[in-house]
Design a protein around this motif. Structure first.
Motif, PDB file in Angstrom:
ATOM      1  N   GLY A  45      28.071  12.769 -13.067  1.00 28.31           N
ATOM      2  CA  GLY A  45      26.972  13.606 -12.629  1.00 28.31           C
ATOM      3  C   GLY A  45      27.406  14.886 -11.949  1.00 28.31           C
ATOM      4  N   PRO A  46      26.533  15.470 -11.108  1.00 29.57           N
ATOM      5  CA  PRO A  46      26.834  16.741 -10.427  1.00 29.57           C
ATOM      6  C   PRO A  46      28.073  16.631  -9.549  1.00 29.57           C
ATOM      7  N   ILE A  47      28.762  17.741  -9.415  1.00 28.47           N
ATOM      8  CA  ILE A  47      30.032  17.768  -8.687  1.00 28.47           C
ATOM      9  C   ILE A  47      29.800  18.011  -7.199  1.00 28.47           C
ATOM     10  N   ILE A  48      30.479  17.211  -6.386  1.00 33.59           N
ATOM     11  CA  ILE A  48      30.448  17.388  -4.941  1.00 33.59           C
ATOM     12  C   ILE A  48      31.715  18.146  -4.528  1.00 33.59           C
ATOM     13  N   ALA A  49      31.559  19.122  -3.659  1.00 38.22           N
ATOM     14  CA  ALA A  49      32.662  19.995  -3.267  1.00 38.22           C
ATOM     15  C   ALA A  49      33.878  19.220  -2.783  1.00 38.22           C
ATOM     16  N   GLU A  50      33.648  18.210  -1.945  1.00 43.07           N
ATOM     17  CA  GLU A  50      34.766  17.456  -1.375  1.00 43.07           C
ATOM     18  C   GLU A  50      35.554  16.712  -2.456  1.00 43.07           C
ATOM     19  N   ASP A  51      34.839  16.171  -3.454  1.00 40.67           N
ATOM     20  CA  ASP A  51      35.520  15.470  -4.552  1.00 40.67           C
ATOM     21  C   ASP A  51      36.363  16.451  -5.366  1.00 40.67           C
ATOM     22  N   PHE A  52      35.800  17.618  -5.616  1.00 38.78           N
ATOM     23  CA  PHE A  52      36.506  18.652  -6.377  1.00 38.78           C
ATOM     24  C   PHE A  52      37.798  19.050  -5.660  1.00 38.78           C
ATOM     25  N   LYS A  53      37.724  19.275  -4.364  1.00 37.14           N
ATOM     26  CA  LYS A  53      38.893  19.684  -3.585  1.00 37.14           C
ATOM     27  C   LYS A  53      39.943  18.571  -3.530  1.00 37.14           C
ATOM     28  N   SER A  54      39.479  17.327  -3.501  1.00 36.53           N
ATOM     29  CA  SER A  54      40.427  16.210  -3.486  1.00 36.53           C
ATOM     30  C   SER A  54      41.274  16.196  -4.748  1.00 36.53           C
ATOM     31  N   LEU A  55      40.623  16.382  -5.898  1.00 31.29           N
ATOM     32  CA  LEU A  55      41.375  16.388  -7.154  1.00 31.29           C
ATOM     33  C   LEU A  55      42.299  17.591  -7.245  1.00 31.29           C
ATOM     34  N   LEU A  56      41.894  18.722  -6.663  1.00 34.39           N
ATOM     35  CA  LEU A  56      42.785  19.880  -6.645  1.00 34.39           C
ATOM     36  C   LEU A  56      44.088  19.544  -5.930  1.00 34.39           C
ATOM     37  N   ASN A  57      43.997  18.655  -4.959  1.00 31.79           N
ATOM     38  CA  ASN A  57      45.171  18.248  -4.192  1.00 31.79           C
ATOM     39  C   ASN A  57      45.804  16.963  -4.725  1.00 31.79           C
ATOM     40  N   GLY A  58      45.355  16.520  -5.908  1.00 32.15           N
ATOM     41  CA  GLY A  58      45.954  15.353  -6.536  1.00 32.15           C
ATOM     42  C   GLY A  58      45.626  14.053  -5.851  1.00 32.15           C
TER      43      GLY A  58
END
Length: 357
Positions: A45-58
């Protein structure tokens, strides 16, 4: 069309937050998670900012545990957490989407089709000291759907531009349940091919909606019947970039960054009416573009003889090189028949072609 941008931990987080792609509690506007790896992580579903940033940091968004062994990933601001694959619709398609909301879905379906090809056939990880490439079939992608280009002046409204940012993260899961880094080099090596897959699917989807298309000399297409002056009127950002570059890909990318303004135009709800008013002043009548006759679905797709397409592509490639890959062959067929190629049937014809055995 497809554009690729290398992301770093620093520039990705700033880019996607500074442009107000996020809302603090309701997730990212017009966004969605995509891919088997994303589902494996429970991302839907829709993207949550915190989840997006977590994946950016692996990191796993739920547990915050590191998924991939990237030393000092949070400290290295130049580490590549992923690649932004941006699929942009031709300007004529963007213009007609102002009057026909089904075109937005046609674009989204084409993007999903291109991503499926990437996930199934263009995804690799590397193993061992020799860094051998191993094929995998799962990726995690954050999709952001947008409908405007960058402003060229803070005093002017942006032009309409239908496009989707597909942030493809640098991680994938092996069958052994271990997470590995995703090889992104193949995306760059096959960027034209991936972009052509998107264009072919988009044009096919438009044919099903009874729009005619015509292939341009630049290997792209437009909806038939829209005058060039209309397209140029809403291409101010592209013209600005060309004016500030020498025409090369590298120079255009540099000009893109140099002249890029943050998206500060706040009256987004007013933009469609502003654009339609501009089109009205240009004597544009969207009603004459769509075919008057509603064709049957099986007749609306511009079908052509795959065997003839294939033979022509083989001869074209042989004139220029003695050895070529199946992907080269597929690209050649797609390039000259945008919207008229069934990829599954084409691959079946290639497998049966004795000349290629």
């Amino acid at each position: 069309m497809l554009s690729l941008y290398k992301l770093t931990t620093e520039n990705a987080a700033h880019y996607y937050t500074d442009d107000d792609y996020y809302t603090k509690s309701n997730g990212v506007k017009n966004s969605i998670w995509w891919g088997k790896a994303a589902k494996e992580l429970g991302l839907n579903g829709p993207i949550i900012a915190e989840d997006f940033k977590s994946l950016l940091n692996g990191k796993d968004p739920s547990s915050q545990e590191s998924l991939v062994n990237r030393k000092s990933v949070s400290k290295d601001k130049k580490m590549r957490p992923g690649t932004d694959l941006t699929f942009s619709a031709p300007k004529s398609v963007t213009i007609m989407a102002l009057y026909d909301e089904r075109i937005l879905m046609a674009h989204k379906k084409a993007v999903d089709s291109a991503l499926s090809e990437i996930q199934n056939n263009l995804s690799y990880t590397r193993k061992g000291k020799a860094r051998e490439a191993f094929k995998i079939d799962n990726i995690a992608v954050a999709q952001f759907h947008h409908n405007t280009s960058r402003q060229i002046s803070r005093n002017l409204a942006p032009d309409p531009q239908l496009h989707t940012h597909c942030v493809t993260f640098n991680l994938t899961k092996e069958s052994s349940s271990n997470w590995k880094s995703l090889s992104h080099d193949i995306f760059y090596q096959n960027s034209k091919y991936i972009g052509m897959l998107y264009q072919n699917e988009l044009a096919k989807n438009l044919h099903e909606l009874n729009y005619e298309t015509q292939i341009s000399k630049k290997g792209t297409f437009e909806i038939k019947g829209i005058d060039r002056k209309i397209i140029d009127h809403f291409s101010k950002r592209r013209i600005k970039i060309l004016e500030n570059s020498d025409g090369s890909i590298k120079s255009r990318r540099e000009a893109n960054l140099k002249t890029r303004l943050s998206k500060t135009y706040t009256k987004e709800d007013e933009l469609p009416d502003i654009w339609k008013k501009e089109l009205e002043n240009l004597n544009f009548d969207h009603r004459i573009i769509k075919k008057e006759k509603i064709l049957k679905k099986e007749d609306s797709i511009q079908k052509k003889d795959n065997s003839r397409q294939l033979e022509s592509a083989i001869n074209h490639l042989k004139e220029r090189q003695s050895v070529f890959s199946q992907r080269d062959l597929e690209f050649s067929v797609l390039q000259y028949n945008i919207g008229g190629v069934n990829l599954e049937e084409l691959r079946n014809d290639i497998s049966k072609n004795k000349e290629l055995l």
